[in-house]
Design an enzyme around this catalytic site. Structure first.
Site, PDB file in Angstrom:
ATOM      1  N   TRP A  46     -11.009   6.733 -11.678  1.00 11.02           N
ATOM      2  CA  TRP A  46     -11.707   5.551 -11.143  1.00 11.02           C
ATOM      3  C   TRP A  46     -13.221   5.716 -11.171  1.00 11.02           C
ATOM      4  O   TRP A  46     -13.947   4.750 -11.378  1.00 11.02           O
ATOM      5  CB  TRP A  46     -11.235   5.236  -9.721  1.00 11.02           C
ATOM      6  CG  TRP A  46      -9.805   4.830  -9.677  1.00 11.02           C
ATOM      7  CD1 TRP A  46      -9.078   4.276 -10.694  1.00 11.02           C
ATOM      8  CD2 TRP A  46      -8.903   4.957  -8.577  1.00 11.02           C
ATOM      9  NE1 TRP A  46      -7.792   4.061 -10.295  1.00 11.02           N
ATOM     10  CE2 TRP A  46      -7.651   4.462  -9.006  1.00 11.02           C
ATOM     11  CE3 TRP A  46      -9.035   5.440  -7.274  1.00 11.02           C
ATOM     12  CZ2 TRP A  46      -6.536   4.435  -8.166  1.00 11.02           C
ATOM     13  CZ3 TRP A  46      -7.934   5.405  -6.439  1.00 11.02           C
ATOM     14  CH2 TRP A  46      -6.700   4.913  -6.883  1.00 11.02           C
ATOM     15  N   HIS A 109       3.883   8.741  -3.037  1.00 10.77           N
ATOM     16  CA  HIS A 109       3.794   7.912  -4.244  1.00 10.77           C
ATOM     17  C   HIS A 109       4.891   8.251  -5.248  1.00 10.77           C
ATOM     18  O   HIS A 109       4.806   7.862  -6.412  1.00 10.77           O
ATOM     19  CB  HIS A 109       2.405   8.058  -4.886  1.00 10.77           C
ATOM     20  CG  HIS A 109       1.298   7.571  -3.988  1.00 10.77           C
ATOM     21  ND1 HIS A 109      -0.032   7.872  -4.186  1.00 10.77           N
ATOM     22  CD2 HIS A 109       1.328   6.809  -2.877  1.00 10.77           C
ATOM     23  CE1 HIS A 109      -0.753   7.311  -3.235  1.00 10.77           C
ATOM     24  NE2 HIS A 109       0.046   6.674  -2.423  1.00 10.77           N
ATOM     25  N   CYS A 135      26.623   5.712  -4.047  1.00 10.76           N
ATOM     26  CA  CYS A 135      26.639   4.487  -3.257  1.00 10.76           C
ATOM     27  C   CYS A 135      26.701   3.254  -4.144  1.00 10.76           C
ATOM     28  O   CYS A 135      26.824   2.139  -3.655  1.00 10.76           O
ATOM     29  CB  CYS A 135      25.394   4.412  -2.364  1.00 10.76           C
ATOM     30  SG  CYS A 135      23.901   4.034  -3.290  1.00 10.76           S
TER      31      CYS A 135
HETATM   32 ZN    ZN Z   1      22.158   5.172  -3.158  1.00  7.41          ZN
END
Ligand code: ZN
Length: 234
Positions: A46, A109, A135
């Site tokens: 930057w 981050h 999941c």
């Molecule tokens: Zn998961």
């Protein structure tokens, strides 16, 4: 000036020795010595952009990048029981590669080597080649882009440990990106001493209890040596 640096290093070692709950916060500045350009440093991405310059090319390929003496000093703190938690803004995986326990680390981050489940937030190493988690959630890159929200769990844990800390040591961050930069505020509010090791200015310079403008490599390894002496280990 040399003597002055010496006495500040001694003070930091003493504070670490006395600390009940030391927390370390790292930014891009800790990885510049490994050849990764930072953002706000003298040659940062930057800083150069503000002067109309392109980013400085990386001097090494990602595969050849190694943790440096700053990363290793933090691993030593962990071994000495003097690291309750490590909060990092870096995505370069150098803390985990240097031996920091995943349980002690929040990566605000993300991490370029890890994927994150969109459903439950779990992360897995890219090299495992998975596309979905148990999941059922899809795995996506964990690195946080501009404007994206930070990983909830890492953020929550970072605030929690900052509030518990009695010594908060900033290493190589200009502390301008929120909410990451709110961590030292939380620590100060909780009564912690604030130490900043950063070559550029930070908005917290006026409230820091101890300030190092020197390079991390000049400060941390020597501090660890002194700390070990205080602990009767050398
Ligand atoms: Zn998961």
């Amino acid at each position: 000036m040399k003597d002055d640096l010496d006495s500040r290093i001694q003070t930091l070692a003493q504070w670490l020795y006395e600390a009940r709950y030391p927390v370390v916060f790292t930014g891009a500045g800790i990885s510049t010595a490994s050849g990764i350009p930072d953002f706000r440093g003298p040659d940062g991405v930057w800083t150069r952009r503000d002067s109309g310059l392109p980013p400085k090319p990386m001097t090494r390929s990602w595969d050849s990048i190694e943790p440096n003496s700053g990363h290793l000093a933090i691993v030593e703190l962990q071994k000495l029981g003097k690291l309750k938690y490590l909060i990092s803004q870096n995505v370069d995986n150098l803390h985990l590669r240097s031996g920091i326990s995943p349980d002690l680390l929040a990566e605000l981050h993300g991490n370029r080597n890890r994927l994150r489940c969109v459903r439950c937030g779990d992360t897995v190493d890219r090299s495992e080649g998975q596309t979905h988690r148990g999941c059922g959630g899809e795995l996506v890159p964990s690195v946080v882009d501009f404007g994206q929200s930070l990983p909830e769990r890492d953020l929550m844990l970072s605030f929690e440990h900052s509030r518990k800390s009695d010594l908060f040591v900033v290493v190589g961050s200009s502390l301008v990106v929120t909410p990451a930069a709110d961590m030292p505020k939380e620590a100060l509010r909780a009564g912690a001493k604030l130490v900043i090791i950063n070559q550029g200015e930070t908005p917290f310079d006026g409230v820091a209890d101890l300030r190092f403008h020197e390079s991390i490599g000049e400060v941390l390894p020597k501090t660890l040596k002194r700390l070990k002496k205080l602990m009767g280990l050398s």
